[in-house]
Design a protein around this motif. Structure first.
Motif, PDB file in Angstrom:
ATOM      1  N   GLU A   1     -25.583  19.412 -88.706  1.00 37.15           N
ATOM      2  CA  GLU A   1     -24.354  20.192 -88.757  1.00 37.15           C
ATOM      3  C   GLU A   1     -24.668  21.685 -88.839  1.00 37.15           C
ATOM      4  O   GLU A   1     -23.986  22.509 -88.230  1.00 37.15           O
ATOM      5  CB  GLU A   1     -23.499  19.754 -89.944  1.00 37.15           C
ATOM      6  CG  GLU A   1     -22.917  18.356 -89.812  1.00 37.15           C
ATOM      7  CD  GLU A   1     -22.049  18.203 -88.581  1.00 37.15           C
ATOM      8  OE1 GLU A   1     -21.351  19.175 -88.219  1.00 37.15           O
ATOM      9  OE2 GLU A   1     -22.068  17.124 -87.968  1.00 37.15           O
TER      10      GLU A   1
ATOM     11  N   PRO B   1     -18.715  14.664 -85.498  1.00 34.35           N
ATOM     12  CA  PRO B   1     -19.642  14.342 -86.592  1.00 34.35           C
ATOM     13  C   PRO B   1     -20.829  13.496 -86.146  1.00 34.35           C
ATOM     14  O   PRO B   1     -21.913  13.581 -86.708  1.00 34.35           O
ATOM     15  CB  PRO B   1     -18.762  13.578 -87.583  1.00 34.35           C
ATOM     16  CG  PRO B   1     -17.368  14.044 -87.288  1.00 34.35           C
ATOM     17  CD  PRO B   1     -17.337  14.256 -85.810  1.00 34.35           C
TER      18      PRO B   1
ATOM     19  N   ARG C   1     -19.555  14.883 -92.424  1.00 33.10           N
ATOM     20  CA  ARG C   1     -20.562  15.823 -91.925  1.00 33.10           C
ATOM     21  C   ARG C   1     -21.619  16.138 -92.985  1.00 33.10           C
ATOM     22  O   ARG C   1     -22.483  16.980 -92.759  1.00 33.10           O
ATOM     23  CB  ARG C   1     -19.889  17.110 -91.437  1.00 33.10           C
ATOM     24  CG  ARG C   1     -18.999  16.894 -90.215  1.00 33.10           C
ATOM     25  CD  ARG C   1     -18.384  18.195 -89.735  1.00 33.10           C
ATOM     26  NE  ARG C   1     -17.476  17.981 -88.615  1.00 33.10           N
ATOM     27  CZ  ARG C   1     -17.827  18.020 -87.326  1.00 33.10           C
ATOM     28  NH1 ARG C   1     -19.091  18.252 -86.999  1.00 33.10           N
ATOM     29  NH2 ARG C   1     -16.928  17.826 -86.372  1.00 33.10           N
TER      30      ARG C   1
ATOM     31  N   ARG D   1     -25.323  12.104 -92.578  1.00 33.14           N
ATOM     32  CA  ARG D   1     -25.329  11.749 -91.159  1.00 33.14           C
ATOM     33  C   ARG D   1     -25.330  10.239 -90.929  1.00 33.14           C
ATOM     34  O   ARG D   1     -24.759   9.755 -89.956  1.00 33.14           O
ATOM     35  CB  ARG D   1     -26.538  12.397 -90.478  1.00 33.14           C
ATOM     36  CG  ARG D   1     -26.517  12.282 -88.961  1.00 33.14           C
ATOM     37  CD  ARG D   1     -27.493  13.244 -88.324  1.00 33.14           C
ATOM     38  NE  ARG D   1     -27.539  13.086 -86.881  1.00 33.14           N
ATOM     39  CZ  ARG D   1     -26.639  13.611 -86.044  1.00 33.14           C
ATOM     40  NH1 ARG D   1     -25.629  14.317 -86.512  1.00 33.14           N
ATOM     41  NH2 ARG D   1     -26.760  13.420 -84.742  1.00 33.14           N
TER      42      ARG D   1
END
Length: 521
Positions: free
Chosen positions: A9, A170, A254, A257
């Motif tokens: 992210e 995401p 987010r 993972r």
């Protein structure tokens, strides 16, 4: 409390993957990868380029082929690229795609340009993106289909790919849409899927889709998609897809993972809350479900079949999906010579030549390429699906594709001469689903197979480390879906065939039960 973004992210927040093309071209002009970082390699996946530890200095290139539809000039161009730049290596994937190997950075501009000239896309085929839209490979041709859904696969692709609104999800998002009664797109393994349905409204029966969400076999626990309980009209497919992506983009995890797929949001929210949020964004209540028009699950369209227009299609089995550039080019020639120049890829890693006149069928079936990739494979070969394996993927624990072929040969040698899996008796149009995954990412979808193999390392009786698998049986899709159950752990590959011989009586054969004209009439 403010959440901490995971490393990917942070990577995406610093620079969107769609903005990485200039970097790719700069390194291509440089002619080498000196100075390229791991972050660069991750972002280049937005352009279909995957730098693999198994082949340092080289890339895999994953294409985007919505609904698996190709023209002869396109598959020939792909074959030539494989030959000129990729050592002739290619794989057909479980998402109706083609992957090329051994690509060097210096050749990328020329490859991208050649693909552009034949209208083949490669954007956003990796990482946290809306992946290739799968569907029935004979959409528009199947005599029994409810609706030709392939235009919606293109509509979904055109509305989403290339736009930054959806270039930072995401996690990856696998979509599917089909109007086929066989659900040959395996709706239940997708994050979002549409399957054919009908409904009587004001005395008139209309055609539309039921909606499935939350399927994903990788990242524990494996889950099959659930019906959302709504009926979507064809003109609503695009907006429903975008709204579901919006919800996922804004509310998906987010921070962690390994909990970022859509299925985890559904586990947290539940279907009722998800549907309520979807309807809020849609601006009105969505219609409840109608009548399901799917009659069987997991069809593959191999063999010779009559189309609704009186022509025929010929589905060719490409065991494990491994194919060469020359063979891709030859498939293009056959499509031009015997059909109208169109081909279709399938999620079972096979190729279909369509629109063949009846008087050309025998000549096509006699072609040498169809002796290699037979339309009439044995039940064991017919149901064979594999991931890439250790030769190209560093996640894999074992070599997969060659092992899968060897296993089938060994098992066929052990079967009695009159066994249905050897003679094919009672298996016309049917298969034993044998799926291989080299690692828990489950790219070979072993959890939905009659017999599934998950690659592991094993220690032999003499203390040596060897390749092996954990064995699963009983996976199935449909009205009573089931994730395959583990029945044997860490079996050396050398012992797989005799081990499976003992399990065959426990295996549920997934058949294709429709009345399609498997004899070509």
């Amino acid at each position: 409390m403010e959440k901490t973004l995971n490393q990917f992210e942070r990577l995406k927040a610093f620079k969107d993957g769609l903005d990485a093309l200039d970097d790719i071209m700069r390194f291509a002009r440089q002619g080498n990868l000196d100075g390229a970082t791991e972050d660069d390699f991750h972002r280049w996946k937005w352009w279909g380029l995957f730098h693999r530890k198994q082949t340092p200095g080289f890339f895999m290139l994953r294409l985007r082929i919505p609904n698996g539809k190709l023209r002869a000039h396109q598959i020939k161009a792909i074959g030539r690229i494989a030959n000129e730049f990729g050592r002739g290596a290619a794989d057909l994937t479980t998402r109706q795609n083609i992957q090329l190997r051994w690509i060097e950075i210096k050749d990328v501009p020329e490859i991208f340009e050649r693909l552009r000239r034949v209208a083949i896309d490669h954007r956003q085929t990796g990482m946290d993106n809306f992946r290739n839209v799968t569907g029935c490979p004979v959409a528009g041709l199947d005599a029994n289909e409810v609706i030709d859904a392939s235009p919606f696969a293109k509509l979904m692709t055109d509305a989403i790919v290339g736009f930054k609104r959806y270039s930072n999800l995401p996690r990856k998002f696998n979509p599917s849409i089909t109007g086929c009664r066989q659900d040959c797109a395996n709706a239940q393994v997708n994050d979002l899927a549409f399957t054919p349905a009908t409904k009587v409204v004001n005395g008139k029966r209309i055609v539309g889709f039921h909606v499935w969400i939350g399927g994903a076999l990788g990242s524990k626990p494996p889950m099959l998609a659930q019906r959302l309980g709504i009926f979507v009209r064809p003109e609503e497919v695009g907006i429903i897809t975008r709204l579901i992506l919006d919800i996922y983009r804004e509310h998906g995890n987010r921070e962690h993972r390994h909990q970022a797929r859509l299925k985890f949001l559904l586990m947290e929210w539940g279907l009722e809350r998800f549907l309520s949020e979807l309807e809020r964004r849609f601006g009105a209540p969505l219609e409840p479900e109608g009548d399901d028009e799917v009659t069987c699950w997991g069809g593959d369209h191999l063999g010779v079949h009559r189309q609704k227009n009186g022509l025929y299609y010929v589905g060719c089995c490409v065991p494990t999906g491994r194919i060469t550039g020359d063979q891709l080019i030859e498939f293009g020639r056959l499509a031009e010579t015997y059909g109208n120049g169109e081909l279709r890829l399938t999620i079972d890693q096979n190729i279909i030549i369509v629109n063949v006149p009846r008087d050309k069928l025998n000549a096509l079936l006699d072609e040498p390429l169809l002796q290699t990739f037979s339309p009439f494979p044995s039940p064991l070969v017919r149901g064979l699906v594999t991931c890439t394996g250790i030769d190209y993927c560093h996640f894999s624990q074992i070599e997969v594709k060659a092992r899968a072929i060897e296993f089938v040969q060994e098992l066929e040698a052990l079967l009695p001469a009159d066994h249905p899996l050897k003679t094919g008796e009672g298996f016309v149009g049917r298969k034993l689903r044998i799926h291989w995954s080299g690692c828990p990412h489950s790219c070979g979808q072993h959890q939905i197979a009659d017999i599934g193999f998950l690659g592991v390392k094993v220690r032999t009786h003499d203390g040596q480390i060897a390749e092996g698998t954990t064995v699963f049986v009983g996976g199935r899709l449909g009205d009573k879906p089931k994730i395959a159950q583990e029945v044997a752990e860490k079996v050396p590959c050398a012992l797989l065939a005799p081990t499976v011989m003992q399990l065959l009586n426990r295996v549920c054969f997934n058949g294709n039960d429709n009345d399609d004209d498997s004899d070509g009439e």
